[in-house]
Motif scaffolding. Structure first.
Motif, mmCIF file in Angstrom:
data_model
loop_
_atom_site.group_PDB
_atom_site.id
_atom_site.type_symbol
_atom_site.label_atom_id
_atom_site.label_comp_id
_atom_site.label_asym_id
_atom_site.label_seq_id
_atom_site.Cartn_x
_atom_site.Cartn_y
_atom_site.Cartn_z
ATOM 1 N N UNK A 130 61.682 20.521 18.597
ATOM 2 C CA UNK A 130 62.699 21.600 19.031
ATOM 3 C C UNK A 130 61.352 22.445 19.478
ATOM 4 N N UNK A 131 59.624 22.173 19.109
ATOM 5 C CA UNK A 131 58.837 23.328 19.949
ATOM 6 C C UNK A 131 58.728 22.240 21.116
ATOM 7 N N UNK A 132 58.607 21.282 21.335
ATOM 8 C CA UNK A 132 58.690 20.554 22.394
ATOM 9 C C UNK A 132 59.488 21.128 23.646
ATOM 10 N N UNK B 187 59.173 23.418 26.801
ATOM 11 C CA UNK B 187 59.705 22.971 28.264
ATOM 12 C C UNK B 187 60.409 23.813 28.910
ATOM 13 N N UNK B 188 61.563 24.215 28.671
ATOM 14 C CA UNK B 188 62.273 25.687 28.901
ATOM 15 C C UNK B 188 61.928 26.324 29.172
ATOM 16 N N UNK C 64 67.528 29.789 39.533
ATOM 17 C CA UNK C 64 67.772 28.423 38.593
ATOM 18 C C UNK C 64 67.055 27.718 38.771
ATOM 19 N N UNK C 65 66.822 26.969 37.178
ATOM 20 C CA UNK C 65 65.396 26.000 36.221
ATOM 21 C C UNK C 65 65.702 24.697 36.062
ATOM 22 N N UNK C 66 65.402 23.817 36.812
ATOM 23 C CA UNK C 66 65.168 22.034 36.788
ATOM 24 C C UNK C 66 64.361 22.418 35.200
ATOM 25 N N UNK C 67 64.781 21.899 34.231
ATOM 26 C CA UNK C 67 64.315 21.040 33.051
ATOM 27 C C UNK C 67 63.840 19.653 32.376
#
Length: 440
Positions: free
Chosen positions: A236-238, A242-243, A216-219
Protein backbone atom coordinates in the motif's frame (compact mmCIF):
# COMPACT_ATOMS: atom_id res chain seq x y z
CA UNK A 1 -21.21 11.13 -13.38
CA UNK A 2 -23.01 11.10 -10.02
CA UNK A 3 -26.13 13.22 -9.52
CA UNK A 4 -24.28 15.46 -7.06
CA UNK A 5 -21.43 16.13 -9.51
CA UNK A 6 -23.89 16.77 -12.33
CA UNK A 7 -25.82 19.33 -10.29
CA UNK A 8 -22.62 21.03 -9.16
CA UNK A 9 -21.39 21.23 -12.74
CA UNK A 10 -24.68 22.69 -13.97
CA UNK A 11 -24.73 25.27 -11.17
CA UNK A 12 -21.11 26.27 -11.85
CA UNK A 13 -21.94 26.88 -15.54
CA UNK A 14 -24.93 29.04 -14.63
CA UNK A 15 -22.86 30.94 -12.07
CA UNK A 16 -20.23 31.69 -14.74
CA UNK A 17 -22.92 33.25 -16.96
CA UNK A 18 -24.32 35.23 -14.01
CA UNK A 19 -20.86 36.58 -13.10
CA UNK A 20 -20.28 37.65 -16.72
CA UNK A 21 -23.45 39.76 -16.62
CA UNK A 22 -22.58 41.19 -13.20
CA UNK A 23 -19.14 42.17 -14.52
CA UNK A 24 -20.73 44.45 -17.12
CA UNK A 25 -22.23 46.67 -14.42
CA UNK A 26 -19.13 46.37 -12.21
CA UNK A 27 -17.10 47.91 -15.05
CA UNK A 28 -19.47 50.86 -15.40
CA UNK A 29 -21.82 49.48 -18.05
CA UNK A 30 -25.53 48.75 -17.83
CA UNK A 31 -27.66 45.74 -18.64
CA UNK A 32 -30.32 45.96 -21.34
CA UNK A 33 -33.83 44.55 -20.88
CA UNK A 34 -32.89 41.16 -22.35
CA UNK A 35 -29.82 40.87 -20.11
CA UNK A 36 -31.86 41.84 -17.02
CA UNK A 37 -34.37 39.11 -17.83
CA UNK A 38 -31.54 36.61 -18.30
CA UNK A 39 -29.97 37.70 -14.98
CA UNK A 40 -33.23 37.11 -13.10
CA UNK A 41 -33.70 33.75 -14.81
CA UNK A 42 -30.18 32.67 -13.90
CA UNK A 43 -30.74 33.62 -10.25
CA UNK A 44 -33.89 31.48 -10.16
CA UNK A 45 -32.20 28.51 -11.84
CA UNK A 46 -29.22 28.68 -9.47
CA UNK A 47 -31.54 28.78 -6.45
CA UNK A 48 -33.46 25.74 -7.75
CA UNK A 49 -30.27 23.81 -8.42
CA UNK A 50 -28.93 24.69 -4.97
CA UNK A 51 -32.05 23.23 -3.37
CA UNK A 52 -31.80 20.07 -5.48
CA UNK A 53 -28.09 19.79 -4.69
CA UNK A 54 -28.72 20.01 -0.94
CA UNK A 55 -31.24 17.18 -1.16
CA UNK A 56 -28.95 15.06 -3.35
CA UNK A 57 -25.99 15.56 -1.00
CA UNK A 58 -28.14 14.61 1.99
CA UNK A 59 -29.35 11.46 0.19
CA UNK A 60 -25.79 10.50 -0.80
CA UNK A 61 -24.54 11.00 2.75
CA UNK A 62 -27.39 8.89 4.10
CA UNK A 63 -26.62 6.14 1.57
CA UNK A 64 -22.95 6.10 2.59
CA UNK A 65 -23.80 5.83 6.28
CA UNK A 66 -26.24 2.98 5.69
CA UNK A 67 -24.14 1.12 3.12
CA UNK A 68 -23.02 -2.46 3.47
CA UNK A 69 -20.66 -4.32 1.15
CA UNK A 70 -22.33 -5.91 -1.87
CA UNK A 71 -23.28 -9.54 -1.46
CA UNK A 72 -21.78 -12.34 -3.43
CA UNK A 73 -23.19 -12.55 -6.91
CA UNK A 74 -24.35 -8.91 -7.02
CA UNK A 75 -24.32 -7.60 -10.58
CA UNK A 76 -22.63 -10.70 -11.83
CA UNK A 77 -19.60 -10.46 -9.52
CA UNK A 78 -17.59 -13.63 -9.39
CA UNK A 79 -15.77 -15.04 -6.41
CA UNK A 80 -12.11 -14.00 -6.51
CA UNK A 81 -9.26 -16.46 -6.20
CA UNK A 82 -8.44 -17.08 -2.56
CA UNK A 83 -4.72 -16.49 -3.04
CA UNK A 84 -3.39 -12.96 -3.24
CA UNK A 85 -6.54 -11.09 -2.19
CA UNK A 86 -6.89 -11.81 1.50
CA UNK A 87 -6.65 -8.56 3.43
CA UNK A 88 -6.32 -9.72 7.04
CA UNK A 89 -7.97 -7.40 9.54
CA UNK A 90 -8.24 -4.56 7.05
CA UNK A 91 -6.58 -1.92 9.22
CA UNK A 92 -4.89 0.97 7.43
CA UNK A 93 -1.30 1.27 8.51
CA UNK A 94 -0.02 3.97 6.16
CA UNK A 95 -1.34 7.33 5.02
CA UNK A 96 -3.23 6.92 1.76
CA UNK A 97 -3.66 3.17 2.27
CA UNK A 98 -7.41 3.38 1.71
CA UNK A 99 -6.91 5.04 -1.66
CA UNK A 100 -4.14 2.57 -2.55
CA UNK A 101 -6.34 -0.39 -1.68
CA UNK A 102 -9.23 1.08 -3.65
CA UNK A 103 -6.94 1.51 -6.67
CA UNK A 104 -5.64 -2.06 -6.47
CA UNK A 105 -9.11 -3.57 -6.07
CA UNK A 106 -10.53 -1.58 -8.99
CA UNK A 107 -7.54 -2.53 -11.13
CA UNK A 108 -8.01 -6.20 -10.24
CA UNK A 109 -11.70 -5.87 -11.17
CA UNK A 110 -10.87 -4.13 -14.49
CA UNK A 111 -12.61 -0.98 -13.26
CA UNK A 112 -15.85 -2.78 -12.34
CA UNK A 113 -16.91 -1.04 -9.14
CA UNK A 114 -19.33 -3.71 -7.95
CA UNK A 115 -16.86 -6.52 -8.58
CA UNK A 116 -14.20 -4.55 -6.72
CA UNK A 117 -16.59 -4.14 -3.75
CA UNK A 118 -17.13 -7.90 -3.79
CA UNK A 119 -13.37 -8.49 -3.78
CA UNK A 120 -13.01 -6.08 -0.84
CA UNK A 121 -15.57 -8.06 1.15
CA UNK A 122 -14.06 -11.45 0.35
CA UNK A 123 -10.56 -10.18 1.11
CA UNK A 124 -11.65 -8.69 4.44
CA UNK A 125 -10.57 -5.19 3.56
CA UNK A 126 -11.47 -2.32 5.87
CA UNK A 127 -15.13 -1.33 6.15
CA UNK A 128 -14.38 2.14 4.79
CA UNK A 129 -12.94 0.64 1.58
CA UNK A 130 -15.86 -1.77 1.24
CA UNK A 131 -18.47 0.94 1.75
CA UNK A 132 -16.68 3.35 -0.58
CA UNK A 133 -16.70 0.82 -3.40
CA UNK A 134 -20.33 -0.08 -2.66
CA UNK A 135 -21.70 3.46 -2.76
CA UNK A 136 -19.68 5.56 -5.21
CA UNK A 137 -21.04 6.06 -8.70
CA UNK A 138 -18.91 5.17 -11.68
CA UNK A 139 -19.17 7.52 -14.63
CA UNK A 140 -17.61 7.99 -18.04
CA UNK A 141 -14.64 9.75 -16.47
CA UNK A 142 -13.85 6.98 -13.98
CA UNK A 143 -14.69 6.20 -10.38
CA UNK A 144 -15.20 8.98 -7.87
CA UNK A 145 -12.99 8.71 -4.77
CA UNK A 146 -14.82 9.49 -1.49
CA UNK A 147 -13.94 12.81 0.09
CA UNK A 148 -12.38 11.24 3.19
CA UNK A 149 -9.94 9.20 1.07
CA UNK A 150 -9.20 11.95 -1.46
CA UNK A 151 -8.54 14.34 1.44
CA UNK A 152 -5.97 11.91 2.78
CA UNK A 153 -4.29 11.71 -0.64
CA UNK A 154 -4.23 15.50 -0.99
CA UNK A 155 -2.69 15.79 2.47
CA UNK A 156 -0.04 13.22 1.51
CA UNK A 157 1.04 15.55 -1.32
CA UNK A 158 2.41 18.07 1.19
CA UNK A 159 5.83 16.40 1.60
CA UNK A 160 5.98 15.57 -2.13
CA UNK A 161 4.88 18.77 -3.85
CA UNK A 162 7.52 21.43 -3.21
CA UNK A 163 4.99 24.26 -3.48
CA UNK A 164 2.75 22.66 -0.86
CA UNK A 165 5.73 21.78 1.33
CA UNK A 166 6.76 25.43 1.52
CA UNK A 167 3.61 26.30 3.47
CA UNK A 168 0.87 27.38 1.05
CA UNK A 169 -2.65 27.38 2.49
CA UNK A 170 -5.18 24.87 1.12
CA UNK A 171 -8.84 25.91 0.97
CA UNK A 172 -11.90 24.06 -0.40
CA UNK A 173 -13.50 25.32 -3.59
CA UNK A 174 -17.24 25.94 -3.35
CA UNK A 175 -18.90 24.74 -6.56
CA UNK A 176 -15.54 25.04 -8.28
CA UNK A 177 -14.99 28.69 -7.36
CA UNK A 178 -13.49 30.72 -4.53
CA UNK A 179 -13.20 34.49 -4.17
CA UNK A 180 -10.71 35.87 -1.64
CA UNK A 181 -10.85 39.57 -0.73
CA UNK A 182 -7.49 41.28 -0.44
CA UNK A 183 -6.36 44.69 0.73
CA UNK A 184 -4.80 46.72 -2.09
CA UNK A 185 -4.28 49.98 -0.17
CA UNK A 186 -3.81 50.68 3.52
CA UNK A 187 -5.67 53.18 5.69
CA UNK A 188 -3.73 56.44 6.09
CA UNK A 189 -3.18 57.31 9.76
CA UNK A 190 -1.72 60.54 11.10
CA UNK A 191 -1.91 63.16 13.85
CA UNK A 192 -4.25 66.16 13.73
CA UNK A 193 -4.80 69.35 15.67
CA UNK A 194 -7.38 69.78 18.43
CA UNK A 195 -9.86 71.61 16.15
CA UNK A 196 -9.06 69.83 12.90
CA UNK A 197 -11.48 67.45 11.22
CA UNK A 198 -10.36 63.84 11.02
CA UNK A 199 -9.68 63.11 7.32
CA UNK A 200 -11.73 60.34 5.75
CA UNK A 201 -9.46 57.52 4.69
CA UNK A 202 -10.02 53.87 4.13
CA UNK A 203 -8.62 50.67 2.85
CA UNK A 204 -9.08 49.70 -0.79
CA UNK A 205 -9.90 46.14 -1.65
CA UNK A 206 -9.63 43.73 -4.55
CA UNK A 207 -10.41 40.08 -5.15
CA UNK A 208 -8.37 37.01 -5.96
CA UNK A 209 -10.62 34.58 -7.78
CA UNK A 210 -9.81 30.88 -8.00
CA UNK A 211 -11.70 28.50 -10.28
CA UNK A 212 -11.22 24.75 -10.63
CA UNK A 213 -8.72 23.66 -13.28
CA UNK A 214 -8.59 19.98 -14.15
CA UNK A 215 -5.26 18.19 -13.71
CA UNK A 216 -4.71 14.64 -14.93
CA UNK A 217 -1.76 12.60 -13.65
CA UNK A 218 -0.81 9.20 -15.08
CA UNK A 219 0.58 6.56 -12.72
CA UNK A 220 1.95 3.31 -14.22
CA UNK A 221 1.80 0.49 -11.64
CA UNK A 222 3.26 -2.97 -12.06
CA UNK A 223 0.64 -5.69 -12.36
CA UNK A 224 2.86 -7.87 -10.20
CA UNK A 225 2.44 -5.30 -7.44
CA UNK A 226 -1.31 -5.14 -7.94
CA UNK A 227 -1.53 -8.90 -7.52
CA UNK A 228 0.05 -8.72 -4.05
CA UNK A 229 -1.93 -9.51 -0.92
CA UNK A 230 -4.64 -7.01 0.08
CA UNK A 231 -3.83 -5.09 3.25
CA UNK A 232 -0.09 -5.18 3.11
CA UNK A 233 1.41 -1.92 4.43
CA UNK A 234 4.51 -2.18 2.25
CA UNK A 235 2.50 -2.71 -0.94
CA UNK A 236 0.00 0.00 0.00
CA UNK A 237 2.85 2.38 0.77
CA UNK A 238 4.40 1.81 -2.68
CA UNK A 239 1.12 2.43 -4.48
CA UNK A 240 0.31 5.48 -2.32
CA UNK A 241 3.82 6.86 -2.92
CA UNK A 242 3.50 6.40 -6.69
CA UNK A 243 0.17 8.24 -6.69
CA UNK A 244 1.50 11.09 -4.54
CA UNK A 245 4.73 11.45 -6.54
CA UNK A 246 2.99 11.62 -9.92
CA UNK A 247 0.40 14.10 -8.68
CA UNK A 248 3.00 16.17 -6.82
CA UNK A 249 5.26 16.55 -9.87
CA UNK A 250 2.33 17.55 -12.03
CA UNK A 251 1.22 20.11 -9.45
CA UNK A 252 4.66 21.69 -9.15
CA UNK A 253 4.98 21.96 -12.92
CA UNK A 254 1.79 24.01 -13.11
CA UNK A 255 1.78 25.79 -9.76
CA UNK A 256 5.22 27.27 -10.51
CA UNK A 257 5.23 28.12 -14.22
CA UNK A 258 1.86 27.53 -15.94
CA UNK A 259 0.86 30.73 -17.75
CA UNK A 260 -2.86 30.67 -16.97
CA UNK A 261 -4.01 30.46 -20.60
CA UNK A 262 -6.84 28.16 -21.62
CA UNK A 263 -7.39 25.36 -19.12
CA UNK A 264 -4.16 25.99 -17.21
CA UNK A 265 -3.87 27.60 -13.77
CA UNK A 266 -1.70 30.70 -13.42
CA UNK A 267 1.55 29.73 -11.69
CA UNK A 268 3.73 31.84 -9.40
CA UNK A 269 5.88 33.04 -12.32
CA UNK A 270 2.90 34.71 -13.99
CA UNK A 271 1.29 36.05 -10.82
CA UNK A 272 4.41 38.13 -10.12
CA UNK A 273 4.07 41.81 -11.07
CA UNK A 274 6.54 43.16 -13.68
CA UNK A 275 8.46 45.16 -11.05
CA UNK A 276 9.17 41.88 -9.22
CA UNK A 277 10.79 40.17 -12.23
CA UNK A 278 14.46 40.87 -11.62
CA UNK A 279 17.19 39.73 -14.07
CA UNK A 280 20.21 38.15 -12.37
CA UNK A 281 23.77 39.32 -13.05
CA UNK A 282 25.60 37.04 -15.45
CA UNK A 283 27.78 34.30 -13.98
CA UNK A 284 30.83 35.40 -15.96
CA UNK A 285 32.87 37.85 -13.90
CA UNK A 286 30.40 37.94 -11.00
CA UNK A 287 31.77 38.18 -7.46
CA UNK A 288 30.41 37.15 -4.07
CA UNK A 289 29.39 40.70 -3.15
CA UNK A 290 27.27 41.05 -6.29
CA UNK A 291 25.58 37.68 -5.60
CA UNK A 292 24.79 38.68 -2.03
CA UNK A 293 23.43 42.07 -3.07
CA UNK A 294 21.24 40.46 -5.70
CA UNK A 295 19.72 37.89 -3.31
CA UNK A 296 19.19 40.62 -0.72
CA UNK A 297 17.53 42.76 -3.37
CA UNK A 298 14.98 40.02 -4.07
CA UNK A 299 14.14 39.88 -0.38
CA UNK A 300 13.95 43.69 -0.15
CA UNK A 301 11.18 43.83 -2.75
CA UNK A 302 8.90 41.98 -0.35
CA UNK A 303 10.02 43.90 2.70
CA UNK A 304 9.49 47.25 0.94
CA UNK A 305 5.86 46.31 0.27
CA UNK A 306 5.16 45.62 3.97
CA UNK A 307 4.76 41.92 3.25
CA UNK A 308 4.60 39.94 6.48
CA UNK A 309 7.70 37.76 6.24
CA UNK A 310 6.19 34.93 8.28
CA UNK A 311 6.43 32.05 5.79
CA UNK A 312 8.89 33.23 3.17
CA UNK A 313 11.14 30.87 1.27
CA UNK A 314 13.08 30.19 -1.91
CA UNK A 315 12.26 27.93 -4.84
CA UNK A 316 14.98 26.93 -7.29
CA UNK A 317 16.43 24.13 -9.39
CA UNK A 318 18.97 21.88 -7.61
CA UNK A 319 21.69 23.17 -9.96
CA UNK A 320 21.43 26.62 -8.47
CA UNK A 321 21.66 25.65 -4.80
CA UNK A 322 24.66 23.38 -5.49
CA UNK A 323 26.43 26.28 -7.20
CA UNK A 324 25.74 28.59 -4.27
CA UNK A 325 26.87 25.83 -1.90
CA UNK A 326 30.23 25.67 -3.69
CA UNK A 327 31.02 29.38 -3.30
CA UNK A 328 33.89 30.34 -1.01
CA UNK A 329 34.99 33.68 0.41
CA UNK A 330 38.55 35.04 0.28
CA UNK A 331 39.57 32.85 3.22
CA UNK A 332 38.25 29.65 1.70
CA UNK A 333 35.19 29.52 3.97
CA UNK A 334 31.78 28.59 2.62
CA UNK A 335 29.89 31.70 1.57
CA UNK A 336 26.55 30.23 2.65
CA UNK A 337 27.20 27.54 5.27
CA UNK A 338 23.54 27.58 6.33
CA UNK A 339 22.66 25.75 3.11
CA UNK A 340 23.61 22.57 4.99
CA UNK A 341 20.68 23.30 7.35
CA UNK A 342 18.23 23.90 4.51
CA UNK A 343 18.41 27.70 4.68
CA UNK A 344 19.56 30.49 2.38
CA UNK A 345 20.02 33.95 3.92
CA UNK A 346 17.88 32.86 6.87
CA UNK A 347 14.96 31.43 4.89
CA UNK A 348 14.22 27.83 3.93
CA UNK A 349 14.55 26.73 0.32
CA UNK A 350 12.77 24.14 -1.80
CA UNK A 351 14.26 22.37 -4.82
CA UNK A 352 12.33 21.33 -7.90
CA UNK A 353 13.38 19.91 -11.23
CA UNK A 354 10.14 21.36 -12.59
CA UNK A 355 11.88 24.76 -12.69
CA UNK A 356 13.64 24.67 -16.08
CA UNK A 357 17.37 25.25 -16.62
CA UNK A 358 17.15 25.66 -20.39
CA UNK A 359 15.64 29.13 -20.62
CA UNK A 360 17.11 32.11 -22.49
CA UNK A 361 18.76 32.46 -25.87
CA UNK A 362 21.64 30.17 -24.95
CA UNK A 363 19.37 27.63 -23.27
CA UNK A 364 21.27 27.66 -19.95
CA UNK A 365 19.21 30.03 -17.80
CA UNK A 366 16.91 29.28 -14.87
CA UNK A 367 14.83 31.17 -12.31
CA UNK A 368 14.91 31.67 -8.56
CA UNK A 369 11.76 32.47 -6.58
CA UNK A 370 11.38 34.28 -3.26
CA UNK A 371 7.78 34.05 -2.02
CA UNK A 372 5.73 34.67 1.09
CA UNK A 373 3.96 31.32 0.93
CA UNK A 374 1.50 32.28 3.68
CA UNK A 375 -0.08 34.58 1.08
CA UNK A 376 -0.47 31.80 -1.52
CA UNK A 377 -3.73 29.83 -1.61
CA UNK A 378 -4.58 26.54 -3.29
CA UNK A 379 -8.29 26.08 -3.88
CA UNK A 380 -9.15 22.37 -3.83
CA UNK A 381 -12.07 20.42 -5.19
CA UNK A 382 -11.95 17.58 -2.66
CA UNK A 383 -13.15 14.92 -5.09
CA UNK A 384 -10.70 12.83 -7.11
CA UNK A 385 -11.59 10.61 -10.06
CA UNK A 386 -9.59 7.50 -10.95
CA UNK A 387 -9.67 5.39 -14.10
CA UNK A 388 -7.66 2.40 -15.36
CA UNK A 389 -6.27 0.88 -18.52
CA UNK A 390 -4.02 -2.11 -19.22
CA UNK A 391 -3.72 -1.28 -22.93
CA UNK A 392 -3.02 2.47 -22.99
CA UNK A 393 0.34 3.96 -23.91
CA UNK A 394 2.18 6.84 -22.24
CA UNK A 395 5.41 8.79 -22.57
CA UNK A 396 8.14 8.27 -20.01
CA UNK A 397 10.52 10.95 -18.72
CA UNK A 398 12.70 10.52 -21.79
CA UNK A 399 9.81 11.10 -24.16
CA UNK A 400 9.65 7.48 -25.30
CA UNK A 401 6.24 5.89 -25.86
CA UNK A 402 5.63 2.97 -23.49
CA UNK A 403 2.94 0.32 -23.90
CA UNK A 404 1.24 -0.65 -20.62
CA UNK A 405 0.25 -4.01 -22.10
CA UNK A 406 3.79 -4.80 -23.23
CA UNK A 407 5.26 -3.81 -19.85
CA UNK A 408 2.58 -5.73 -17.90
CA UNK A 409 1.47 -2.54 -16.21
CA UNK A 410 -1.84 -0.92 -15.33
CA UNK A 411 -2.02 2.77 -16.10
CA UNK A 412 -3.95 4.67 -13.44
CA UNK A 413 -5.27 8.11 -14.33
CA UNK A 414 -6.00 10.43 -11.42
CA UNK A 415 -8.03 13.57 -12.13
CA UNK A 416 -8.00 16.40 -9.60
CA UNK A 417 -9.40 19.93 -9.77
CA UNK A 418 -7.76 22.92 -8.13
CA UNK A 419 -6.36 26.41 -8.68
CA UNK A 420 -3.65 28.56 -7.13
CA UNK A 421 -3.29 32.27 -6.50
CA UNK A 422 -1.83 34.82 -4.05
CA UNK A 423 -3.85 37.16 -1.87
CA UNK A 424 -1.18 39.79 -2.54
CA UNK A 425 0.68 39.69 -5.85
CA UNK A 426 3.51 41.69 -4.25
CA UNK A 427 4.38 38.58 -2.23
CA UNK A 428 6.08 36.90 -5.21
CA UNK A 429 9.51 37.87 -6.58
CA UNK A 430 11.19 36.02 -9.44
CA UNK A 431 14.87 36.21 -10.29
CA UNK A 432 15.05 35.70 -14.07
CA UNK A 433 17.77 35.05 -16.66
CA UNK A 434 19.93 33.32 -14.06
CA UNK A 435 22.77 31.34 -15.66
CA UNK A 436 24.46 30.59 -12.33
CA UNK A 437 25.78 27.05 -12.27
CA UNK A 438 25.56 26.57 -16.03
CA UNK A 439 28.09 23.98 -17.08
CA UNK A 440 28.07 22.10 -13.77
Amino acid sequence: MSKVLQLRSERAELNTKLQALAKIEAEGGSLNAEQLTEFTSLETQIADLSAKLSRAEAAEKSAALAAVPVEEGAQGAQSPPAAGLHGGEGKEQVKGAGMAQMVRLLAAAQGNQQHAAHLAKEGKFGSDVQMALSTVTAGAGGVLVPVNMSGEVIESLRPVSIVRKMGVISLPLNNGNLTLPRITGNTQVGYIGTETDIPLTGMTFGDTKLSAKKMAALVPISNDLLRMSGVNPRVDQLVANDLATSMGLSEDLHFIRADGTGVLPKGLRYWAIPANLVPAPAQSGINLQAIDLYLGGLMLRLEAKNVQMQACGWLMHPRLIRWLQSLRDGNGNKAYPEIEQGLLKGYKYGLSNQIPVNLGVDGDETEIYFVNFADVMIGEDMELVIDFSKEATYKDAGGEVVSSFQRDQTLVRVIAKHDIGPRHVESIVVGTACDWGAGM
